[in-house]
Write a protein that holds these residues in place. Sequence first.
Motif, PDB file in Angstrom:
ATOM      1  N   UNK A 104       0.870  -1.177   0.000  1.00  0.00           N
ATOM      2  CA  UNK A 104       0.000   0.000   0.000  1.00  0.00           C
ATOM      3  C   UNK A 104       0.906   1.226   0.000  1.00  0.00           C
ATOM      4  N   UNK A 167      -5.814  -3.707   4.912  1.00  0.00           N
ATOM      5  CA  UNK A 167      -5.282  -2.820   3.874  1.00  0.00           C
ATOM      6  C   UNK A 167      -4.609  -3.641   2.777  1.00  0.00           C
ATOM      7  N   UNK A 168      -3.827  -4.633   3.226  1.00  0.00           N
ATOM      8  CA  UNK A 168      -3.080  -5.455   2.269  1.00  0.00           C
ATOM      9  C   UNK A 168      -4.009  -6.258   1.364  1.00  0.00           C
ATOM     10  N   UNK A 169      -5.140  -6.709   1.917  1.00  0.00           N
ATOM     11  CA  UNK A 169      -6.057  -7.560   1.148  1.00  0.00           C
ATOM     12  C   UNK A 169      -6.964  -6.758   0.228  1.00  0.00           C
ATOM     13  N   UNK A 170      -7.261  -5.537   0.627  1.00  0.00           N
ATOM     14  CA  UNK A 170      -8.205  -4.718  -0.134  1.00  0.00           C
ATOM     15  C   UNK A 170      -7.597  -4.328  -1.471  1.00  0.00           C
ATOM     16  N   UNK A 171      -8.353  -4.499  -2.539  1.00  0.00           N
ATOM     17  CA  UNK A 171      -7.830  -4.140  -3.861  1.00  0.00           C
ATOM     18  C   UNK A 171      -7.595  -2.636  -3.962  1.00  0.00           C
ATOM     19  N   UNK A 172      -8.223  -1.879  -3.055  1.00  0.00           N
ATOM     20  CA  UNK A 172      -8.068  -0.420  -3.062  1.00  0.00           C
ATOM     21  C   UNK A 172      -7.131   0.081  -1.969  1.00  0.00           C
ATOM     22  N   UNK A 173      -6.515  -0.845  -1.230  1.00  0.00           N
ATOM     23  CA  UNK A 173      -5.671  -0.477  -0.078  1.00  0.00           C
ATOM     24  C   UNK A 173      -6.425   0.430   0.876  1.00  0.00           C
ATOM     25  N   UNK A 212      -4.643   6.158   1.989  1.00  0.00           N
ATOM     26  CA  UNK A 212      -5.354   4.888   1.818  1.00  0.00           C
ATOM     27  C   UNK A 212      -6.449   5.065   0.763  1.00  0.00           C
ATOM     28  N   UNK A 213      -6.854   3.963   0.141  1.00  0.00           N
ATOM     29  CA  UNK A 213      -7.881   4.025  -0.905  1.00  0.00           C
ATOM     30  C   UNK A 213      -9.287   4.066  -0.329  1.00  0.00           C
ATOM     31  N   UNK A 214     -10.260   4.062  -1.222  1.00  0.00           N
ATOM     32  CA  UNK A 214     -11.674   4.123  -0.833  1.00  0.00           C
ATOM     33  C   UNK A 214     -12.263   2.712  -0.802  1.00  0.00           C
ATOM     34  N   UNK A 215     -13.044   2.437   0.226  1.00  0.00           N
ATOM     35  CA  UNK A 215     -13.684   1.124   0.360  1.00  0.00           C
ATOM     36  C   UNK A 215     -14.737   0.945  -0.733  1.00  0.00           C
ATOM     37  N   UNK A 216     -14.695  -0.215  -1.408  1.00  0.00           N
ATOM     38  CA  UNK A 216     -15.764  -0.517  -2.372  1.00  0.00           C
ATOM     39  C   UNK A 216     -16.531  -1.773  -1.944  1.00  0.00           C
TER      40      UNK A 216
ATOM     41  N   UNK B  82      -8.059   4.839  -6.076  1.00  0.00           N
ATOM     42  CA  UNK B  82      -7.783   3.526  -5.498  1.00  0.00           C
ATOM     43  C   UNK B  82      -6.559   2.868  -6.128  1.00  0.00           C
ATOM     44  N   UNK B  90       1.017  -6.802  -6.347  1.00  0.00           N
ATOM     45  CA  UNK B  90       1.553  -8.059  -5.842  1.00  0.00           C
ATOM     46  C   UNK B  90       1.997  -8.936  -7.008  1.00  0.00           C
TER      47      UNK B  90
END
Lengths: 248, 224
Positions: A104, A167-173, A212-216, B82, B90
Amino acid sequence: MNLTLKIWRQKNANDKGKMVDYKVNDISPDMSFLEMLDVLNEQLVNKGEEPVAFDHDCREGICGMCSLYINGEAHGPDRGVTTCQLHMRMFKDGDTIYIEPFRAKAFPVIKDLIVDRSSFDRIQHAGGFISVNTSGNTIDANAIPVNKHDADDAFSAATCIGCGACVASCKNSSAMLYVGAKVSQFALLPQGKIEATDRVLNMVKQMDEEGFGNCTNTGACEVECPKGISLENIARMNREYLSAALKG
Amino acid sequence: MSGILNSSIGRKFAMALSALFLMIFLLQHFTINLLSVFSEDTFNSVSHFMGTFWLVQYVFQPILIFGVIFHFVMGFVLEVKNRNARQISYAKNNGSANSSWMSRNMIWSGLAILAFIGLHFYDFWFPEINTKFIQGDMSGLLPNGEYRYFEELQHKFVDVWRVVLYCIAFVFLALHLLHGFSSAFQSTGANNKYTKGLQGFGKAYAIIIPLGFVFIALFHYFNH
């Protein structure tokens, strides 16, 4: 077990970094993932090479220090565990395992697999606390009645160890599961309601400033969270934020 | 209020509101289109009313156009932000282990729907605007004195490739809605005891409405 490891190596924050292949042999299925990395590092030190740098501390799933993106998932393929609780029995003999740092913009790599997660600390400093008079007139927390349902939800939110897997798993961080949990653990309790408006506004502002990115709402964070923090916390934070922002 | 829209939560809230608005519009559009299957006269009457009533034309229609543009522009803005939040990808990412394909690919299903809206505007909206506001013909009638709406609808579904394109677009619409419906409610903070029921309703909506549009297109293709 004999394994091939593909590990991200990066000398320092300014280095470009690359994936490097390593072989490890005679790995016990009962080892933890970090113990397997310890074996690799012993091999590297014995050969005069630089060991792989990775974060760890308690090694019992409480401190939130260990991270690692293993075979495309934060904390690896098991559920409800941190990397230190991940066992090698989750893998098969002959497997190739990808080991990468949490990625991220707000978690810059310091070295190899170690990332700087101090952005989480700054979010906490922005409002993740309650102000209590400690001059001798402090009211015993147990003297304030709390609805059992709220207490349970607050406790569940408070089990977040701030590891950053969300954060690591989210495609948007996005860090919304982390911030949602921290907002919720206070918002649900009477002690936290006094500063609720400022807390959510300041923590979300800091979260946005950290990049950080936005939650989708993909839900990946909830699945990969080692403590099972629920998406309900994000919805609660959304409500708290919208209500606070409308109050002005 | 501008402060809200500058925050991540405010943006997703605005995105959710525009999505909920578009889903209500979609239901209304579907209901009117479905009339064409049952009654040519009713479809013509309702279409003429919708195409000439001042409240629909000068109030609802501009709001709808704003809603569509806002939803797409905000979608792109969020996508860019995003992507910027993770500058190094990754080497191996197992997204399917923790999230649905639909949730991870809203931008692609959205782009497919945007392309379809372009085709749909070319087919119906631009000719409608031309007839009513450039040629000034608000009668809704053909030279033979009959209403033109049903005739125009059927005419568009003569070409098999157009029907195929419409059907593919509705598949993308279904994929978009399968995540978008429940996501919109989560973004507004509505996660409570009704959530499971809403998710079930959302899945039904996401499948029934696009499937219904496919049925209408095929109906007119085989009955023109």
